[in-house]
Design a protein around this motif. Structure first.
Motif, PDB file in Angstrom:
ATOM      1  N   VAL A   1      -3.232 -52.303 -19.064  1.00  0.00           N
ATOM      2  CA  VAL A   1      -4.413 -51.453 -18.891  1.00  0.00           C
ATOM      3  C   VAL A   1      -5.628 -52.286 -18.514  1.00  0.00           C
TER       4      VAL A   1
ATOM      5  N   PHE B   1      -8.217 -46.198 -17.877  1.00  0.00           N
ATOM      6  CA  PHE B   1      -7.037 -45.329 -17.876  1.00  0.00           C
ATOM      7  C   PHE B   1      -7.174 -44.183 -18.875  1.00  0.00           C
ATOM      8  N   PHE B   2      -7.708 -44.451 -20.063  1.00  0.00           N
ATOM      9  CA  PHE B   2      -7.793 -43.425 -21.098  1.00  0.00           C
ATOM     10  C   PHE B   2      -9.030 -42.532 -20.944  1.00  0.00           C
TER      11      PHE B   2
ATOM     12  N   LYS C   1      -8.957 -38.603 -15.411  1.00  0.00           N
ATOM     13  CA  LYS C   1      -7.945 -37.547 -15.391  1.00  0.00           C
ATOM     14  C   LYS C   1      -6.896 -37.760 -14.296  1.00  0.00           C
TER      15      LYS C   1
ATOM     16  N   THR D   1      -5.240 -45.806  -9.702  1.00  0.00           N
ATOM     17  CA  THR D   1      -5.062 -45.852 -11.150  1.00  0.00           C
ATOM     18  C   THR D   1      -3.597 -46.060 -11.488  1.00  0.00           C
TER      19      THR D   1
ATOM     20  N   THR E   1      -1.806 -43.962 -13.030  1.00  0.00           N
ATOM     21  CA  THR E   1      -1.152 -42.690 -12.708  1.00  0.00           C
ATOM     22  C   THR E   1      -0.833 -42.616 -11.230  1.00  0.00           C
TER      23      THR E   1
ATOM     24  N   GLU F   1      -1.210 -35.404 -14.707  1.00  0.00           N
ATOM     25  CA  GLU F   1      -2.024 -35.640 -15.904  1.00  0.00           C
ATOM     26  C   GLU F   1      -2.102 -34.401 -16.789  1.00  0.00           C
TER      27      GLU F   1
ATOM     28  N   THR G   1       1.208 -36.663 -21.388  1.00  0.00           N
ATOM     29  CA  THR G   1       0.136 -37.337 -22.108  1.00  0.00           C
ATOM     30  C   THR G   1      -0.068 -38.732 -21.546  1.00  0.00           C
ATOM     31  N   LYS G   2      -1.180 -39.359 -21.928  1.00  0.00           N
ATOM     32  CA  LYS G   2      -1.449 -40.723 -21.479  1.00  0.00           C
ATOM     33  C   LYS G   2      -0.364 -41.676 -21.951  1.00  0.00           C
ATOM     34  N   GLU G   3       0.121 -41.483 -23.163  1.00  0.00           N
ATOM     35  CA  GLU G   3       1.172 -42.355 -23.693  1.00  0.00           C
ATOM     36  C   GLU G   3       2.457 -42.190 -22.896  1.00  0.00           C
TER      37      GLU G   3
ATOM     38  N   LEU H   1       2.711 -41.223 -19.763  1.00  0.00           N
ATOM     39  CA  LEU H   1       2.495 -41.817 -18.445  1.00  0.00           C
ATOM     40  C   LEU H   1       2.602 -43.334 -18.511  1.00  0.00           C
ATOM     41  N   LEU H   2       2.000 -43.925 -19.517  1.00  0.00           N
ATOM     42  CA  LEU H   2       2.060 -45.381 -19.663  1.00  0.00           C
ATOM     43  C   LEU H   2       3.481 -45.842 -19.932  1.00  0.00           C
TER      44      LEU H   2
END
Length: 772
Positions: free
Chosen positions: A198, A205-206, A209, A231, A233, A262, A266-268, A270-271
């Motif tokens: 990150v 990133f967090f 959107k 990004t 994403t 998105e 969730t962000k988690e 995606l990561l």
């Protein structure tokens, strides 16, 4: 000349004051008024006359400055009146030019909106067409399915998979490679990993959107000099759904899909998907594979320094690889550590401490050899190093830019065999395998070093092309060494198993072995080496006329001397007496699996085979006519320790022992006093037997030989099939001798339980999978 000087023009007689109506005229001042300087102060016509001139002459005069003030007129037909009656409209030359400029400006201003509308329409049409083509291409490539897989979370990690690597061992139990292709959950990854990623790839990133407007604007404004605006994403969408095309259509699609995904994940998640699918260099995808390949660890075991290094490789994993570019890898690692501190993932003192640490010892390259030092690899001018560099300014030492594991040619072939053995099973994707191979790592790396050094030595002003080495234990068929090129980083193409090349004279022993077994000849049989034409009724040509390499004939020679001196004509005679079909059958039994032509020219090696096939065949001869199926893997255990595969030895008598013994004596003579003498130089070669081979136009150079413990084949050639600077005895045999000398010095290893000491009739409880 009318306008040829700077003096004022003298007026013509008044009788000619009226100009012809068909010519343009110019009104000029008389001499007297010009001298008085009245031209600039008066606007009367008393001292002016009309003269007929051409337009070109007038333009020339204006350039030279002869005419300072003029009015352009054209006389009307039949009009009267004197000069004084002509009106003065007050428009001079300067004003005339200004009027034209103003008109042009008005025209441009009025046409500008039309230009904008037309340009916008053309851009819209071109953009629509490009987007339509992009949509069709993506649809045809299955982008819809890939999008569904990503949006549904299928690219994320799997529960119960902690990224335990698959470990590959050599015959002595030493670790050769650690690999993994597992998809792991984010909770099973060290937090330092995603923090480093990150910080280096997308520190907002967090917060965004899916699209970072600030980063995108910065990238556009700097034309990419301040980094890209994609990004995490967007990178995920591009890598897993779209393509790598640098088009506006792809970028717009990437932005729209990033905004959409998105809302689905969730962000988690995606990561997690990003870490499991991103490319880390050297053919490794996913964090589990990167942790295993570079550090021999699971993702949860990575520390901050290792995590920072892996994240720093992402922009250019091959160019920044610690194997290919240690200095560059350390530099970007330190930059990433600074970024982690800047964004709050690491304290400044901790970051500075880690910056001062060297790269992990597991990434260290071996020291340069004396040969590499001798040719100037250390501290020499870069222009001199170019032929010997790994492609990115670093000396080609050890693994170099090859792969994140040792013995890359051998390991890549092991991976291929694993996929073949466990086809349809989920063994590889779950990881945790313990793969025991037949490789002798000491010999393998020695062979890699010798092959590279041999390629540095020029011959007759030319390099010796690529090379391949295969070494097999004749008693078991275990492949001890397998090298498919001078250097894996320059060309990972495995010529040892994939490249089929003309066999040349290395095929002749199969002809003689067949004839000896059939009783057609014996080593003392006398043959005539003479010019002869063979009738070939079923061939492409009605006749076949073989010639010797020297273009000379020896007369009466023994069968033994035919092989020792590699004579072609007697060999074809033996093949004709024996039968080509029998020779093909014998070659197949010995280990040649390639299709062989049913022609007399086969006796001289007019066939294509791989170095691995040739080694297997010579190993069968070395074993006294016993064929052992070649193999690279002895056994495989899963993560629980259960044996899921063990190689089952397959041995078969394919040639008469007496015939093999007779052939061995002939091959022994070829090394002691024949074309293979260079293979016995520099080491105690009392039991060496072998044969050289050179194809037409010097395209291939071979030496195939053996000792009781090891059969080895060396091939040299070029991928474009062009000529080499020497024969098999010059290019291949010396490298063969160096390798065999090294092998005799270190000793030949054997697998535990390969047969020595095993009780006869003992049964094994290990599960057996049929060999491919």
């Amino acid at each position: 000349m009318l306008f040829g000087s700077s003096e004022n023009v003298v007026a013509a007689p008044m009788a000619m004051a009226r100009p012809p109506t068909s010519l343009p005229t110019v009104l000029v001042a008389s001499s007297s008024s010009s001298r008085a300087g009245s031209l600039s102060s008066t606007r009367t016509y008393a001292d002016r006359v009309w003269l007929p001139v051409s337009r070109r002459a007038l333009l020339d005069a204006k350039r030279r400055g002869a005419v300072r003030h003029a009015m352009f007129t054209r006389a009307s037909d039949g009009s009267d009146g004197d000069d004084a009656s002509r009106p003065d409209d007050g428009v001079g030359y300067e004003e005339y030019g200004r009027v034209r400029r103003e008109t042009r400006r008005k025209n441009v201003t009025s046409a500008f909106p039309k230009f904008i509308v037309t340009s916008a329409a053309l851009i819209a049409i071109a953009g629509s067409y490009d987007f339509f083509k992009f949509y069709k291409a993506m649809k045809a490539s299955g982008a819809g399915k890939r999008w569904s897989s990503l949006a549904d979370g299928e690219k994320s990690g799997k529960e119960g998979h902690a990224g335990e690597p698959t470990i590959i061992y050599d015959v002595r139990g030493r670790v050769v490679a650690t690999l993994s292709s597992e998809a792991v959950k984010l909770k099973d990854v060290s937090p330092a990993v995603w923090q480093a990623v990150v910080a280096s790839e997308d520190h907002r990133f967090f917060k965004h959107k899916g699209v970072d407007v600030r980063g995108l604007t910065r990238a556009i404004g700097s034309m990419g000099k301040m980094g890209g605006g994609s990004t995490i994403t967007q990178q995920l969408v591009k890598n897993l759904v779209l393509c790598q095309d640098r088009t506006i259509s792809r970028k717009i699609s990437e932005i729209l899909l990033s905004l959409k995904v998105e809302t689905r994940l969730t962000k988690e998640e995606l990561l997690e998907a990003y870490l499991n699918n991103v490319y880390w260099g050297h053919g490794v995808y996913g964090i589990a594979g990167a942790a295993a390949a570079y550090f021999g660890k699971s993702p949860a075991e990575l520390d901050v320094g290792e995590s920072a290094l892996l994240a720093a490789l992402l922009p250019a994993p091959e160019a920044l690889s610690p194997y290919a570019n240690p200095a560059g890898a350390k530099r970007v690692r330190n930059q990433n550590l600074a970024a982690m501190a800047r964004h709050g993932y690491l304290t400044e003192p901790a970051a500075k401490t880690l910056m001062n640490t060297p790269l992990p010892a597991s990434l260290a390259l071996r020291a340069p050899t004396e040969m590499e030092k001798a040719v100037g690899l250390e501290g020499a001018d870069s222009s001199l190093l170019e032929p010997y560099l790994g492609g990115r300014g670093m000396p080609r030492l050890g693994r170099g830019g090859a792969a994140p594991y040792r013995a890359p040619f051998f390991v890549s072939e092991v991976l291929f065999h694993l996929k073949t053995l466990f086809e349809g099973q989920d063994v590889l994707s779950t990881g945790g395998l313990k793969v025991h191979t037949t490789m002798d790592l000491t010999l393998q790396e020695k062979a890699e070093q010798l092959t590279l050094e041999d390629g540095m030595v020029m011959m007759r002003g030319e390099d010796k092309g690529e090379a391949a080495i295969v070494a097999i234990d004749p008693a078991t068929g275990a492949v001890r060494v397998l090298i498919g090129g001078r250097e894996y980083s320059q060309s990972p193409y495995n010529r040892a198993v994939l490249s089929k090349r003309s066999a040349g004279s290395t095929f002749k022993p199969f002809v003689y072995l067949t004839a000896l077994q059939e009783g057609v000849v014996n080593p003392s049989t006398l043959l005539q080496d003479e010019e002869i034409v063979f009738e070939v009724p079923d061939g492409e040509e009605p006749t076949y006329t073989p010639l010797n390499y020297s273009r000379k004939f020896k007369g009466t020679v023994s069968l033994r001397d035919c092989l020792v001196e590699s004579l072609n004509v007697p060999t074809v005679k033996v093949a004709e007496m024996t039968g080509i079909d029998k020779i093909i059958e014998m070659s197949s039994k010995l280990g040649i699996t390639s299709t062989l032509p049913n022609a007399l020219s086969l006796a001289l090696g007019s066939c294509e085979t791989t170095p691995l096939e040739m080694t297997v065949a010579y190993a069968s001869i070395a074993a006294g006519g016993i064929y052992s199926k070649p193999h690279l893997i002895t056994k495989v255990r899963d993560r629980t320790g259960a044996v899921v595969y063990r190689h089952k030895r397959r041995r078969k008598l394919v040639a008469n022992r007496a015939a093999c013994a007779a052939l061995h004596g002939m091959l022994r003579a070829a090394v002691t006093r024949g074309t293979g003498r260079s293979a016995a130089v520099g080491w105690p070669a009392e039991k060496v037997a072998g044969k050289t081979g050179t194809s037409d136009d010097y395209r291939d150079a071979w030496f195939a030989g053996y000792t009781p413990q090891l059969a080895c084949v060396v091939w040299c050639g070029r991928d474009d099939n062009s000529s080499l600077p020497g024969t098999g005895s010059e290019c291949a045999a010396p490298l063969w001798a160096k390798f065999m000398r090294a092998a005799s010095a270190v000793g030949i290893a054997s697998e535990k339980g390969s047969g020595a000491g095993r009780k006869r009739g003992a049964k094994t409880k290990w599960k057996t999978v049929p060999s491919a």
